[in-house]
Enzyme design. Structure first.
Site, short mmCIF file in Angstrom:
data_model
loop_
_atom_site.label_atom_id
_atom_site.label_comp_id
_atom_site.label_asym_id
_atom_site.label_seq_id
_atom_site.Cartn_x
_atom_site.Cartn_y
_atom_site.Cartn_z
N ASN A 169 0.80 -1.23 0.00
CA ASN A 169 0.00 0.00 0.00
C ASN A 169 0.83 1.28 0.00
O ASN A 169 0.39 2.32 -0.49
CB ASN A 169 -1.02 0.00 1.15
CG ASN A 169 -0.39 -0.19 2.51
OD1 ASN A 169 0.77 -0.57 2.64
ND2 ASN A 169 -1.15 0.06 3.56
N GLU A 264 5.31 -3.98 11.81
CA GLU A 264 3.96 -3.41 11.93
C GLU A 264 3.05 -4.28 11.09
O GLU A 264 3.26 -4.43 9.89
CB GLU A 264 3.96 -1.95 11.45
CG GLU A 264 2.65 -1.24 11.74
CD GLU A 264 1.68 -1.32 10.57
OE1 GLU A 264 0.70 -2.12 10.67
OE2 GLU A 264 1.88 -0.60 9.59
N CYS A 298 -3.16 0.57 7.13
CA CYS A 298 -3.13 -0.04 8.47
C CYS A 298 -3.77 0.87 9.49
O CYS A 298 -4.37 0.41 10.46
CB CYS A 298 -1.69 -0.36 8.86
SG CYS A 298 -0.95 -1.65 7.86
#
Length: 496
Positions: A169, A264, A298
């Protein structure tokens, strides 16, 4: 544009090369990996399918290059990073073009990502000079029972070879957020880009190549995760892994052994809305937080937990704004563009169907064409619905009505994720109390979750990750402490 002009060296026929030892190369495998355009659902690009032998060679070269790089003056490392940042920003157009075609990022957002990445590299160069140019001086008589017979000097030294694995992304921005701290700290860097986003990364790496970094210091290997994924993450030559993505990160952490990890791994960011909140502000942030880049972030708002007394009013305000969102191809700068893959669209559809079957209220009709899913606000969601807990990574947003603040906090904390959350209220005391109770790495007060600015600390707890990102934290994480102790024959005191 992409693969031409200044970037012609990175393309061989219709297949992009990989980068090793300061050169653009074709893989000995003779195979390639196709990159599907999310909008057309046809092959847009092809990249090399690197072999395990080529990975071994890259690691060997990276280890050698790092030894020389660690001896390079700090100011020189910073100078090269500034040069790479300038080249990156100067050639933003072809890189942005790749982002549009590979991951269906709206054109204006694609340009912004590249410019932001250049700014990150420059900031990292400056911050690195400050952080790494300092050390500590300790004396022994500060601890009970000791005289001043020892002087301790501490400094930060590089870890060695850093393996960077960014997600689809933000393939450029989240790549440089790993590359720049690693390099300024004196490490070498091996980049394994995501398949969707690989060509954008290759163009970005070429900017570092043009800046004149030493051969072998930066490598970029492409290929199938099934063939080189585990091989890379378990390679004995790797001294640190920085990964952004999903469940794969948990598997990596179990296999990586005793090396520093920075990960992450996603979130289910909750937005808690109190009765006294500014509902127009809330609605604007829900749209921005929940639907920008089609929810494929996210830190997107993933669930709205709103007090029952203001729920009807908030839902109406959000519905009115959803109706104004444009839907279409990324080339048109549409607000909502196709999600990254058919499998992703199918997963999102499964969550939608489950909510429908269990009686949720759809504020808009569900509509899908290929990978393009129209924005959908789902009201009256209950905890027994999958959408209440699972991360859709798409333009679908559930609303859960709550009767107390405690209920909202409980839902937030019951999630296996803990990346970010947000609270909307005019009462700063309530905001602090609720924020402190939320089990998340970051809490935003009166704003949607966000990763930036890029120098802010960024971290998750629970299944959202380990370690902390942000420029300063990444530099510190990619170094280790070295102590030198001077032992004196007799106690000594300054001016004593």
């Amino acid at each position: 544009m992409a693969g031409s002009g200044l970037f012609a060296d990175i393309l061989d026929g219709e297949v992009y090369k990989y980068y090793s030892d300061g050169e653009w190369k074709k893989s000995a495998s003779g195979k390639s990996v196709a990159i599907i355009n999310p909008t057309t659902r046809k092959t847009q690009y092809k990249v090399q399918a690197c072999t395990q032998e080529e990975v071994n060679k890259v690691m060997e070269i990276a280890k050698t290059a790092q030894k020389s790089w660690a001896k390079t003056p700090l100011w020189k490392r910073a100078e090269l990073l500034h040069k790479a940042a300038a080249i990156l920003k100067e050639h933003k157009a072809p890189i942005a073009e790749c982002l549009v075609k590979e991951i269906a990022k709206p054109a204006k957002d694609a340009v912004t990502e590249v410019v932001r990445s250049g700014d990150l590299v420059s900031y990292c160069a400056e911050e690195g000079v400050r952080i790494l140019g300092e050390g500590k001086f300790l004396v022994s008589d500060s601890f009970p029972g000791n005289e001043r017979t020892k002087y301790c000097l501490t400094s930060k030294i590089p870890l060695g070879v850093v393996l960077a694995i960014p997600p689809f992304n933000y393939p450029v921005n989240l790549a440089v957020s790993k590359i720049a701290p690693a390099l300024i700290a004196g490490n070498s860097l091996v980049l394994k880009p995501p398949t969707q986003g690989a060509v954008s990364c290759l163009h970005m790496v070429h900017c570092f190549h043009l800046a004149g970094f030493p051969k072998g210091l930066i490598s970029c290997v492409t290929g199938k995760g099934s063939e080189i994924g585990d091989f890379l993450t378990m390679h004995p030559g790797v001294n640190c892994i920085s990964f952004t993505g999903g469940d794969t990160g948990i598997a990596i952490s179990k296999k990586a052994g005793m090396i520093p990890l920075q990960m992450e791994l996603g979130g289910k960011d909750a937005c808690i809305v109190l009765e006294d909140a500014d509902l127009d502000l809330v609605a604007a942030n829900i749209i921005k937080g929940g639907f920008s880049y089609s929810g494929q972030r996210c830190t997107a708002v993933k669930v709205v937990l709103v007090m029952e007394s203001v729920a009807d009013a908030l839902v109406e305000k959000v519905k009115a704004r959803v109706a104004k969102l444009t839907v279409g191809p990324p080339e048109d700068d549409s607000d909502i563009t196709p999600v990254v893959s058919e499998s992703s669209a199918n997963f999102i559809e499964g969550l939608v169907k489950d909510a429908k079957d269990k009686g949720a209220t759809f504020c808009q009709p569900y509509k899908r064409e290929g990978n393009l899913i129209w924005p959908l606000l789902i009201d009256n969601v209950r905890p027994d619905m999958r959408i209440a807990w699972e991360e859709p990574f798409g333009p679908i947003l559930p609303v859960i009505r709550i009767n107390s603040v405690e209920e909202g906090i409980h839902h937030c904390n019951a999630s296996n994720f803990g990346l970010q959350g947000c609270v909307f209220t005019r009462d700063i005391n309530k905001a602090i109390l609720i924020g402190d109770a939320m089990e998340t790495g970051t809490v935003q007060i009166n704003s949607a979750p966000a990763r930036g600015p890029d120098h802010f600390p960024f971290q998750g707890i629970k299944d959202s990750g380990i370690g902390s990102q942000g420029i300063t934290n990444s530099i510190n994480m990619m170094t280790k402490i070295k102590s030198t102790v001077i032992n004196l024959p007799t106690p000594t005191y300054t001016m004593g």
